[in-house]
Structures are given as C-alpha cells and as structure tokens.
Design a protein around this motif. Structure first.
Motif, mmCIF file in Angstrom:
data_model
loop_
_atom_site.group_PDB
_atom_site.id
_atom_site.type_symbol
_atom_site.label_atom_id
_atom_site.label_comp_id
_atom_site.label_asym_id
_atom_site.label_seq_id
_atom_site.Cartn_x
_atom_site.Cartn_y
_atom_site.Cartn_z
ATOM 1 N N ALA A 188 0.833 -1.204 0.000
ATOM 2 C CA ALA A 188 0.000 0.000 0.000
ATOM 3 C C ALA A 188 0.869 1.256 0.000
ATOM 4 N N MET A 189 1.908 1.250 0.821
ATOM 5 C CA MET A 189 2.805 2.404 0.885
ATOM 6 C C MET A 189 3.520 2.610 -0.446
ATOM 7 N N LYS A 190 3.896 1.517 -1.089
ATOM 8 C CA LYS A 190 4.570 1.605 -2.384
ATOM 9 C C LYS A 190 3.633 2.202 -3.427
ATOM 10 N N LYS A 191 2.400 1.729 -3.463
ATOM 11 C CA LYS A 191 1.434 2.234 -4.444
ATOM 12 C C LYS A 191 1.073 3.698 -4.185
ATOM 13 N N MET A 192 1.104 4.108 -2.914
ATOM 14 C CA MET A 192 0.796 5.495 -2.574
ATOM 15 C C MET A 192 2.039 6.385 -2.653
ATOM 16 N N ALA A 193 3.179 5.799 -3.078
ATOM 17 C CA ALA A 193 4.451 6.529 -3.195
ATOM 18 C C ALA A 193 4.832 7.180 -1.876
ATOM 19 N N SER A 194 4.657 6.436 -0.778
ATOM 20 C CA SER A 194 5.002 6.923 0.556
ATOM 21 C C SER A 194 6.278 6.253 1.033
ATOM 22 N N ARG A 195 7.278 7.048 1.321
ATOM 23 C CA ARG A 195 8.555 6.511 1.792
ATOM 24 C C ARG A 195 8.613 6.413 3.304
ATOM 25 N N SER A 196 7.631 6.977 3.974
ATOM 26 C CA SER A 196 7.600 6.907 5.429
ATOM 27 C C SER A 196 6.166 6.698 5.898
ATOM 28 N N LEU A 197 6.034 6.190 7.121
ATOM 29 C CA LEU A 197 4.707 5.962 7.681
ATOM 30 C C LEU A 197 3.966 7.289 7.860
ATOM 31 N N ALA A 198 4.724 8.340 8.243
ATOM 32 C CA ALA A 198 4.107 9.661 8.440
ATOM 33 C C ALA A 198 3.488 10.176 7.141
ATOM 34 N N ASP A 199 4.219 10.013 6.030
ATOM 35 C CA ASP A 199 3.707 10.455 4.733
ATOM 36 C C ASP A 199 2.486 9.632 4.329
ATOM 37 N N PHE A 200 2.535 8.342 4.632
ATOM 38 C CA PHE A 200 1.425 7.426 4.341
ATOM 39 C C PHE A 200 0.158 7.896 5.058
ATOM 40 N N VAL A 201 0.303 8.260 6.323
ATOM 41 C CA VAL A 201 -0.836 8.727 7.125
ATOM 42 C C VAL A 201 -1.345 10.070 6.613
ATOM 43 N N LEU A 202 -0.426 10.970 6.270
ATOM 44 C CA LEU A 202 -0.831 12.286 5.758
ATOM 45 C C LEU A 202 -1.635 12.162 4.463
ATOM 46 N N LYS A 203 -1.203 11.243 3.586
ATOM 47 C CA LYS A 203 -1.927 11.044 2.336
ATOM 48 C C LYS A 203 -3.311 10.445 2.584
ATOM 49 N N ALA A 204 -3.386 9.556 3.561
ATOM 50 C CA ALA A 204 -4.682 8.972 3.907
ATOM 51 C C ALA A 204 -5.622 10.054 4.445
ATOM 52 N N GLU A 205 -5.076 10.942 5.259
ATOM 53 C CA GLU A 205 -5.892 12.042 5.806
ATOM 54 C C GLU A 205 -6.311 12.997 4.691
ATOM 55 N N ALA A 206 -5.423 13.223 3.725
ATOM 56 C CA ALA A 206 -5.758 14.102 2.602
ATOM 57 C C ALA A 206 -6.906 13.507 1.781
ATOM 58 N N LEU A 207 -7.001 12.191 1.788
ATOM 59 C CA LEU A 207 -8.080 11.511 1.063
ATOM 60 C C LEU A 207 -9.370 11.486 1.873
ATOM 61 N N GLY A 208 -9.303 11.938 3.124
ATOM 62 C CA GLY A 208 -10.494 11.975 3.952
ATOM 63 C C GLY A 208 -10.780 10.684 4.697
ATOM 64 N N MET A 209 -9.785 9.804 4.825
ATOM 65 C CA MET A 209 -10.016 8.518 5.470
ATOM 66 C C MET A 209 -10.339 8.624 6.942
ATOM 67 N N THR A 210 -9.839 9.660 7.596
ATOM 68 C CA THR A 210 -10.121 9.808 9.033
ATOM 69 C C THR A 210 -11.572 10.155 9.292
ATOM 70 N N SER A 211 -12.228 10.713 8.267
ATOM 71 C CA SER A 211 -13.634 11.090 8.444
ATOM 72 C C SER A 211 -14.577 10.009 7.959
ATOM 73 N N GLY A 212 -13.996 8.892 7.495
ATOM 74 C CA GLY A 212 -14.842 7.808 7.002
ATOM 75 C C GLY A 212 -15.425 8.102 5.647
ATOM 76 N N ALA A 213 -14.792 9.042 4.921
ATOM 77 C CA ALA A 213 -15.328 9.451 3.614
ATOM 78 C C ALA A 213 -15.069 8.427 2.523
ATOM 79 N N LEU A 214 -14.081 7.553 2.764
ATOM 80 C CA LEU A 214 -13.747 6.553 1.743
ATOM 81 C C LEU A 214 -14.212 5.180 2.171
ATOM 82 N N SER A 215 -14.458 4.363 1.188
ATOM 83 C CA SER A 215 -14.876 2.987 1.473
ATOM 84 C C SER A 215 -13.656 2.087 1.503
#
Length: 215
Positions: A188-215
C-alpha cells in the motif's frame, strides 16, 4: 467575441468583459504588454458561451454591464461551479458593492480610473491563485488515482494504520498474520508513493479517510 487584436503568448490567460469598447481595448493592451494572453468580450453572454481554456486564468469583469450587473454574472459563475478568480472594475462602485463582491469570492475590486500597476498586481495575484488551485486539484486527483490501485485488503490496512494501530493490532483486527499485514502495508505504501509511515498517514488524511469518507 470582440474584434480586438489577437492574444499574445504566455501561460496565463485573462478574460476581459466590459461593454465599453475603449476600456476593453485599453485593458487588453495593458495585459498583452506584459506577455499575457487576453480574450475580450463586449457582454457577459458572450463570455459565458465561450469555452474556457484549460490554463491558469482569471476574469476582469465590469460591475455595470448592459442588461445585467457584473455581480449577477458572478452569481452565475458561482452557480455554474466555474472556479475562475474575478477582478471587478467599476466607475460606479461603492463600499457595499465591493464588500458583496469580495464576500462572494472576488479577488480584487478596482475603481476606475485605476493605476496600470494596480491592475497588473491584481491580475498577477488572481492568476497565481488559480494556478495554486489547479495544482492542488491535480495533486488530489493523482492521490485518488493511486488509492484506486489499492486492493480491498490494502485499503483496510491503510485505514487501520490511520487509526494508529500497530501491525500486531491490525493483524488481530483483520484475522491475519503479522507478516501478512506487513506485506499489505508495504504494498500500500509503495502504491501510494510513501517513503515513510508519516507520509502514508498524511496522504490517507488528505483523502479523507479519518472522516470515514472513503470505502
């Protein structure tokens, strides 16, 4: 469309709407003198019927037009979800009109006669604003496209990582082995082009995952 001289080169494009031909030509010449492309219109109807360029742009709009006000045109543009920055100009403006235009999203409001530099500064600011919006939109689209490449398991792991769960906890939550979770997270991190866990989380938040906006 008006019959003023053709637009000059440059990356930005400015649309000018004014039923006063002399003002239309003067503003167009000023903008072209600094390398901007310009398309000028004698009426709001002509502009609204025109196909806008897919490039950083802004609209210079006269407040008082024959048939309807520039503020009414602004309302139509907003209703049509056309995200173009607007610089108003008027010889009859007042404080209330200016406040209404700015509250509705106008980037600037210039009273005629205005200084050439004030117009150039207003246009530069509006074009920079549109360019930033376009870059943000593109970044968001790229992020969404990457997310769409994730498998259902990888998306689930990503959602649990955002919640702050460790691999062991995620494994228990999903009924998988910890090594399997590590593999899914790595993919998942590779596909999201995230080199760190922090970047992975930031991208998930940018997608709205913390608000349950994504399935």
């Amino acid at each position: 469309m008006s019959n003023e001289p053709g637009a000059s080169g440059g990356t930005g494009i400015v649309y000018v709407v004014d039923d006063d031909e002399s003002m239309r030509i003067a503003v167009s010449m000023l903008l072209r003198s600094v390398g901007l492309r310009v398309e000028a219109f004698a009426s709001a109807q002509e502009f609204l019927a025109h196909d806008l360029s897919d490039a950083p742009s802004c609209l210079i709009l006269d407040v008082r037009l024959k048939g309807q006000s520039g503020l009414a045109v602004q309302e139509q543009i907003t209703a049509g979800r056309i995200p173009i920055p607007i610089v108003f100009m008027t010889a009859h403006g007042d404080i209330a009109m200016s406040v209404k235009a700015m509250k509705a999203g106008a980037t600037d409001f210039l009273a005629k006669p205005f200084r050439d530099q004030d117009m150039l500064d207003a246009v530069t600011s509006a074009l920079e604003r549109d360019e930033a919006r376009r870059a943000a939109d593109q970044s968001s689209a790229d992020l969404r496209a990457r997310y769409e490449t994730l498998t259902p398991r990888e998306r689930e792991v990503m959602a649990l990582v955002v919640r702050g769960l460790m691999n062991k906890q995620i494994a228990g939550e999903m009924g998988l082995s910890e090594i399997t979770v590590k593999i899914h997270r790595g993919q998942a991190m590779k596909k999201m082009a995230s080199r760190s866990l922090a970047d992975f989380v930031l991208k998930a938040e940018a997608l709205g995952m913390t608000s349950g906006a994504l399935s």
